[in-house]
Every structure is written in structure tokens, then in C-alpha cells.
Design an enzyme around this catalytic site. Structure first.
Site, short mmCIF file in Angstrom:
data_model
loop_
_atom_site.label_atom_id
_atom_site.label_comp_id
_atom_site.label_asym_id
_atom_site.label_seq_id
_atom_site.Cartn_x
_atom_site.Cartn_y
_atom_site.Cartn_z
N CYS A 2 0.86 -1.17 0.00
CA CYS A 2 0.00 0.00 0.00
C CYS A 2 0.90 1.22 0.00
CB CYS A 2 -0.84 0.01 1.28
SG CYS A 2 -1.70 -1.54 1.55
N ARG A 27 1.13 2.02 -5.93
CA ARG A 27 1.39 0.99 -4.92
C ARG A 27 0.13 0.23 -4.53
NH1 ARG A 27 6.30 1.65 -2.40
NH2 ARG A 27 5.58 0.32 -0.71
N TRP A 75 -3.93 -1.78 -1.35
CA TRP A 75 -3.96 -2.94 -2.25
C TRP A 75 -4.26 -4.12 -1.34
CZ3 TRP A 75 -1.16 -7.52 -2.98
CH2 TRP A 75 -1.30 -8.12 -4.25
N ASN A 99 1.24 -0.27 6.07
CA ASN A 99 1.63 -0.97 4.83
C ASN A 99 2.41 -2.21 5.25
OD1 ASN A 99 2.56 -1.74 2.29
ND2 ASN A 99 4.31 -0.37 2.40
N GLY A 100 1.99 -3.37 4.77
CA GLY A 100 2.69 -4.61 5.14
C GLY A 100 1.67 -5.68 5.49
N GLU A 479 9.05 -10.96 -22.72
CA GLU A 479 8.71 -9.62 -22.22
C GLU A 479 7.57 -9.01 -23.05
OE1 GLU A 479 9.14 -8.10 -19.63
OE2 GLU A 479 8.93 -5.97 -20.04
N LYS A 483 4.02 -7.89 -21.49
CA LYS A 483 3.49 -6.52 -21.61
C LYS A 483 2.07 -6.55 -22.16
CE LYS A 483 5.57 -4.81 -19.57
NZ LYS A 483 6.78 -5.10 -18.85
N GLU A 486 -0.50 -8.10 -19.51
CA GLU A 486 -0.77 -7.41 -18.25
C GLU A 486 -1.53 -6.10 -18.43
OE1 GLU A 486 2.76 -6.51 -15.96
OE2 GLU A 486 3.81 -5.80 -17.73
N HIS A 502 7.41 -28.38 -31.42
CA HIS A 502 7.24 -29.37 -30.35
C HIS A 502 5.92 -29.18 -29.62
CE1 HIS A 502 11.28 -30.79 -31.09
NE2 HIS A 502 11.66 -29.52 -31.12
N LYS A 601 2.38 -1.97 -8.34
CA LYS A 601 3.73 -1.70 -8.81
C LYS A 601 4.79 -2.39 -7.98
CE LYS A 601 6.72 0.36 -11.41
NZ LYS A 601 6.88 -0.24 -12.74
C1 F6R Z 1 5.82 -6.27 -15.24
C2 F6R Z 1 6.23 -5.85 -13.91
C3 F6R Z 1 6.48 -6.87 -12.88
C4 F6R Z 1 7.78 -6.55 -12.12
C5 F6R Z 1 7.98 -7.53 -10.96
C6 F6R Z 1 9.30 -7.28 -10.24
O1 F6R Z 1 5.63 -5.19 -16.08
O2 F6R Z 1 6.36 -4.68 -13.65
O3 F6R Z 1 6.54 -8.14 -13.45
O4 F6R Z 1 8.84 -6.61 -13.03
O5 F6R Z 1 6.93 -7.42 -10.06
O6 F6R Z 1 9.34 -6.00 -9.67
P1 F6R Z 1 10.71 -5.36 -9.24
O7 F6R Z 1 11.53 -5.18 -10.46
O8 F6R Z 1 10.33 -4.05 -8.60
O9 F6R Z 1 11.37 -6.29 -8.27
#
Ligand code: F6R
Length: 606
Positions: A2, A27, A75, A99-100, A479, A483, A486, A502, A601
Site C-alpha cells: 500500500c 502501490r 492494495w 503498509n505490510g 517480455e 506486456k 498485463e 514441439h 507496482k
Molecule cells: C511487469 C512488472 C512486474 C515486475 C515484478 C518485479 O511489467 O512490472 O513483473 O517486473 O513485479 O518487480 P521489481 O523489479 O520491482 O522487483
């Protein structure tokens, strides 16, 4: 996971808190709330859903006043997103935001219920405020009631507490991030710098076990026994604009467009004399690299894990050191072989990802060396590391990681070259010279945005996509697929192109387009054959190919050309059209691009 903000000072703070929450919405954003203390009365405002709902509630009320306040954007972990579960939580005299995760909350809840406390939410966090009240009523003062409460908490927490009895804000933390901001107008507390960057550039990064007691005229940092602790004030030179959206519709688009700058910044001061020298400022590891290093383990999650896969290719091919790459969530539980000859490289944009942090702590116990790659200065993972290489992406606000990814790859490339230099005294200057051209080439691709937008219009209604690449371009396919799924919620999966026959080829028909990376590097002919196999089965194909390739148009439906670069540098360019394509598809579909559903995030819980 959060965001929290607090203020105590000379000004009415509802706008300061709402502004801070806006910057922290990345967050968590399923509910939000604030509490303000004014003349011995605490008023709480909470709303389910996005922050705009809370703003509506507050703007509809007259006389929202208070120069001491705390705020939270949530969150959900315990209890569904709802107004009753939104923070702040209160008791008769105290109010908190947290937060936690409080791991022993069930036990604490039973204890409170036995003591006749009425519990109003389904959250773990609410127990904190009731415990403080409980100890306060046992004749402890505010500080001591908090201390006694902390002793009962198990788990991770960054907590802010205010009381209607005293003009004071108390903050404490363990395993969740929290910073203090200092200015003549007051003292700020927040989960992250962007929340308060408009008000100050002077910060204190709190450590686990810090308790902060703040009044309008004073601030003390102590340990959990109330013994004073020393602290450093850091002055940051990041402009608040860097944390804001500017002319762009979404942070994600802004961040995609920043990559030429952020890659250049990450190379700046490291690649010297046009590629003749490399300085990473990690010479404290030189003797270890030269004499002891036998194996490298890269551990990370999500997009950062994809840059770890690129790291394996780069380090093994340039420096010839064996590299394992593991999802941090798997690594920490699989009893891996670690020792003092292992270098563990955690990669994390936020530096707070719980699984990556836990993997680091585990590796430290086995005496392995830790060299982290991180974007957030002084966050938890760097603080656990023997050395850190920061990516200079600047604050990444969009939930989908873009500029963090390309800057992570930039650091890993330099690291691979550095390993080789330390081990063999040979510096691959040609690669460094090629790297210095990347920002300009990234810009060229960004200029083709309009064309990529037209492709997104053409393809946005498909519900499944396949992404293919080989070698260094396989992690880029992964990747690209991540993208797309998500932010647009379209199903996409990635395979090494050679693995097609395969199994995945069974999926191919006219309803499943394939994005294939067929740039000039190794295995061009083999990927071209894979492409033809798809066309033979009526699959639609979008290819990423190198400028000057005259034959590719005959084999696919659409092509995106990227500038020619060295084979090892192709991933830096090939990922950019994929990011843009995903962004435009999501925007056309009207999804919440910067805050896609179910995501946050910074994943600070397991
Ligand atoms: C995808 C994304 C997540 C982060 C993952 C790791 O777009 O943002 O998959 O890459 O949660 O986060 P960090 O890099 O902050 O450890």
C-alpha cells in the site's frame, strides 16, 4: 502493498496528503482514506475504489481542516476492497495507517475480542490500533503504548499513528519501506520519495527497527526501546516533474518515450572516453571476481527476471562465467547450492519485492556475495547488498515496467564487460561503442510510433497472441507477451522459435497472430523457416526485422523495422516496438493502462 503518507506542520494538510496519495497510487488503488487531527478531534474520510472516490468525498465536505494527518492507498491482502476495510483504522483515541502484513493477526484478534474490543474490519492492520489503545489504557503513554504494541507484531510493517490526545505523529517500520521528508513547513512521512518530492528534497531513509516521534517543533528517531538513533539526511536532485505525467496520456507512454534518455543516463559516467574505458565503481569486488568467483546466480521476478535471462546470455557469452537465473519466488524455497564463491545478482526496479529480498537474505546467510541492480536508491535490496549498480531510469510509475527493463539490461551489459575486463584485462571496446549508439537508435524506433499504432488498430481485436524469438531475443519475446497480457488482458504466450514444432504450432490458425523477432543476429535463417511454418498454417505474422532486409515483406503480414546493431545489443531495440504495440492495443481497448486490474507496482508481499 500500500502507499502511506503523513504530515505534521504549519499547514492544513488534506491537499498535501491527497497529492501524496496520487503519486503513490501505483502501490495500491482499491480503496483509500485520510485522517486529520484538528483541535483534539480526528476526522476520518474513506472510500472504496480509486482515489478519485476519496477526493469526491472530501471535496463534498466543508471545513476539512487539520495540520496533522495520515493517509493511505490500499492494495487488499486481508479483507476485500471496501470502505470498512480501507485505512485509516481507528480506536477510541488513536488512528493508524499500515503498509505490510501482520502475520499473527488472528492471534491478536482473538486476544482483542477476549478483551471486549469491537473489531470493525476484516483487516490484519486494525489490530495494531487496538493494541495501542489497549496498552494506553494500561497506563502507558503514547510512545510506550506503541513500543509495547510493536513487541507483539509479527510480520512486515510501516505504520503511522496519530492520537487525538497529543499533537504528535509516530512512525515505525520493519521490512516495509518508509522515508521522512524535512522542510521548514513541516515533516512528511511516506512510502516513497515521489509522494513528497514537490515539498522537499531532503530525505531520511528509515531502517528496520526505526521509530520516529514527530511534533510540530521536533523530530526524534529511536530504536524500538526508545534509545536515540543516529540518522543521515540525504539531498536528492530529482525534479518533481520526473515523477509526473507531463504531456503524455499515460505514465507508461511517457516512460516508453524516456528510454533513450534513461539508457544514456545509465551509461553516463560508466562508459568513458567514447568506449575506451569502463568504470562501474565496484572495485571492492575486483579481487573476489578475479580469484574466487565460480558461479553467478541472477534472481528476480517478472520483467526483472526477463532482464536476468538476457544477463545469462550476455555474461556467459562475454565473460564466460556460468550463470543460473531463477524466479526469486522459486529460488528462496528450492534449497539451492550457494557458497562463498557464488555471486548473487538480484535485479529489481523497486528494490522492495518481497521474494527477491528474501532470496537475497537467504544467500547472505550462505556467505554469497550480493551485487544488486536496482532503480530505487537506498531501497531494501540495495541496503542488503555488498555492492549496488543503480539503473538511472528515474521513478517508474506505470505498473507495467518499461524503462526499468532497458536500463537493467544496460547495467547487465556493462557488468558482463566488466567481469571480462577484471578476469582477462580485455575490454570489448567495440561493444561499448555500439552501446553508446543505442539511445539514438531507440529514438529512431520511437519515431515510428504512429505506424505501430496503425498495427495496434489492425490487431487489437484478436484474443490470443504468440510471441517467438531465439537466443537473446527469446527473453524479449517473453517480455513482449507479458506486456501485452498485463495491460490489455489479451492472452499471449512466448516460446523460443525453435520450440514451435514441439507443440505450440498446434495453436496456429488465422485467429492467432504471431509476433516474431527475426532480426539479423544469429539464427536468422532458422527463425525465417519458423516464420514460414506459421504462414503455411494460415497464421498472421508481425515480424520485427532489421532495416535493409528486403525479403522479409514477402514472408509476413506486417513488418516493423529496427536499426542495425551488434547481435548482442539487439534486445535493447527489439523490445521497444513490443512495448509500444502493447500500450496502443491496451489504450484502444480502453483498459486502465497505468494501473491494470489485479496488479500493483511494488509487490512487497509474498
Ligand atoms: C511487469 C512488472 C512486474 C515486475 C515484478 C518485479 O511489467 O512490472 O513483473 O517486473 O513485479 O518487480 P521489481 O523489479 O520491482 O522487483
Amino acid at each position: 502493498m500500500c502507499g502511506i503518507v503523513g504530515y505534521i506542520g504549519n499547514n492544513d494538510c488534506s491537499d498535501i496528503l491527497l497529492d501524496g496519495l496520487t503519486k503513490l497510487e501505483y502501490r495500491g488503488y482499491d480503496s483509500a482514506g485520510i485522517a486529520l487531527l484538528n483541535k483534539g478531534i480526528i476526522t476520518r474520510y474513506r472510500a472504496n475504489g480509486k482515489l478519485r472516490n476519496l477526493k469526491k468525498v472530501i471535496y463534498s465536505v466543508k471545513n476539512v481542516e487539520g495540520s496533522i494527518g495520515i493517509a493511505h492507498t490500499r492494495w487488499a491482502t486481508h479483507g476485500i476492497p471496501s470502505e470498512k476495510n480501507a485505512h485509516p483504522h481507528n480506536s477510541e483515541n488513536f488512528v493508524i495507517v499500515h503498509n505490510g502484513i501482520i502475520e499473527n493477526y488472528r492471534e491478536l484478534k482473538s486476544f482483542m475480542i477476549e478483551n471486549g474490543t469491537k473489531i470493525s474490519s476484516d483487516t490484519d492492520s486494525e489490530m495494531i490500533v487496538h493494541l495501542i489503545e489497549y496498552y494506553y489504557k494500561k497506563n502507558l503513554n503514547f510512545e510506550n503504548a506503541v513500543i509495547k504494541t510493536i513487541k507483539k507484531l509479527e510480520g512486515a510493517y510501516a505504520v503511522l499513528v496519530i492520537s487525538k490526545l497529543e499533537e504528535k505523529l509516530i512512525a515505525f517500520k520493519k521490512d516495509s519501506p518508509m522515508i521522512i521528508g524535512l522542510s521548514d513547513e513541516g515533516t512528511y512521512v511516506a512510502s516513497d520519495v515521489p509522494a513528497i518530492l514537490s515539498y522537499t528534497n531532503k530525505f531520511i531513509y528509515l531502517n528496520d527497527g526505526d521509530l520516529v516521534i514527530i511534533t510540530k517543533s521536533d523530530m526524534k528517531i529511536t530504536d524500538f526501546e526508545l534509545s536515540p538513533k543516529e540518522y543521515n539526511i540525504k539531498t536528492l536532485n530529482i525534479s518533481p516533474l520526473m515523477a509526473e505525467k507531463g504531456e503524455y496520456k499515460h505514465f507508461m507512454l511517457k516512460e516508453i518515450n524516456e528510454q533513450s534518455r534513461s539508457v544514456a543516463d545509465t551509461f553516463r559516467g560508466r562508459i568513458l572516453k567514447g568506449g575506451d574505458e569502463l568504470d562501474l565503481d565496484i572495485s571492492n569486488l575486483d579481487s573476489f571476481i578475479k580469484n574466487d568467483l565460480q558461479k553467478i546466480v541472477i534472481t528476480a521476478c517478472g520483467t526483472s527476471w526477463h532482464s536476468g535471462l538476457i544477463g545469462k546470455y550476455l555474461i556467459e557469452s562475454i565473460a564466460r562465467i556460468p550463470v543460473e537465473v531463477d524466479y526469486a519466488s522459486e529460488y528462496r524455497y528450492r534449497n539451492p547450492i550457494l557458497d562463498k564463491n557464488t555471486l548473487v545478482i538480484p535485479i529489481s526496479q523497486s528494490g522492495e519485492t518481497a521474494d527477491t529480498l528474501a532470496a537475497v537474505k537467504m544467500a547472505k546467510k550462505e556467505d554469497s556475495k550480493i551485487l544488486s541492480i536496482c532503480n530505487v536508491f537506498n531501497s531494501s535490496i540495495p541496503r542488503e547488498s555488498d555492492a549496488v549498480l543503480y539503473t538511472y531510469a528515474g521513478p517508474e510509475i506505470g505498473v507495467a515496467s518499461t524503462k526499468a527493463f532497458t536500463t537493467q539490461m544496460s547495467v547487465i551489459l556493462l557488468l558482463a564487460l566488466y567481469f571480462k575486463k577484471v578476469k582477462t584485462s580485455v575490454l570489448d571496446k567495440k561493444i561499448l561503442e555500439g552501446a553508446l549508439l543505442l539511445p539514438e537508435n531507440i529514438n529512431k524506433i520511437l519515431k515510428t510510433s504512429e505506424y505501430i499504432f496503425t498495427l495496434s488498430q489492425k490487431y487489437h481485436l484478436y484474443s490470443d497472441f504468440l510471441y517467438l524469438g531465439r537466443g537473446l531475443n527469446f527473453p524479449i519475446a517473453l517480455e513482449g507477451a507479458l506486456k501485452l497480457k498485463e495491460i490489455s488482458y489479451i492472452h499471449a504466450e512466448a516460446y523460443p522459435a525453435g520450440e514451435m514444432k514441439h507443440g505450440p504450432i498446434a495453436l496456429i490458425d488465422e485467429n492467432m497472430p504471431t509476433f516474431i523477432i527475426v532480426t539479423d543476429g544469429n539464427n536468422y535463417d532458422k527463425v525465417l523457416s519458423n516464420l514460414q511454418e506459421i504462414k503455411a498454417r494460415k497464421g498472421k505474422v508481425i515480424a520485427i526485422a532489421t532495416e535493409g532486409n528486403k525479403e522479409i515483406k514477402d514472408f509476413c503480414d506486417d513488418v516493423i523495422f529496427v536499426p542495425k546493431t551488434l547481435n548482442l545489443l539487439e534486445p535493447f531495440l527489439n523490445v521497444i516496438p513490443m512495448q509500444l504495440f502493447s500500450y496502443f492495443v491496451a489504450d484502444i481497448k480502453g483498459t486502465d493502462v497505468d494501473q491494470p486490474r489485479n496488479l500493483a507496482k511494488s509487490v512487497t508481499v509474498e
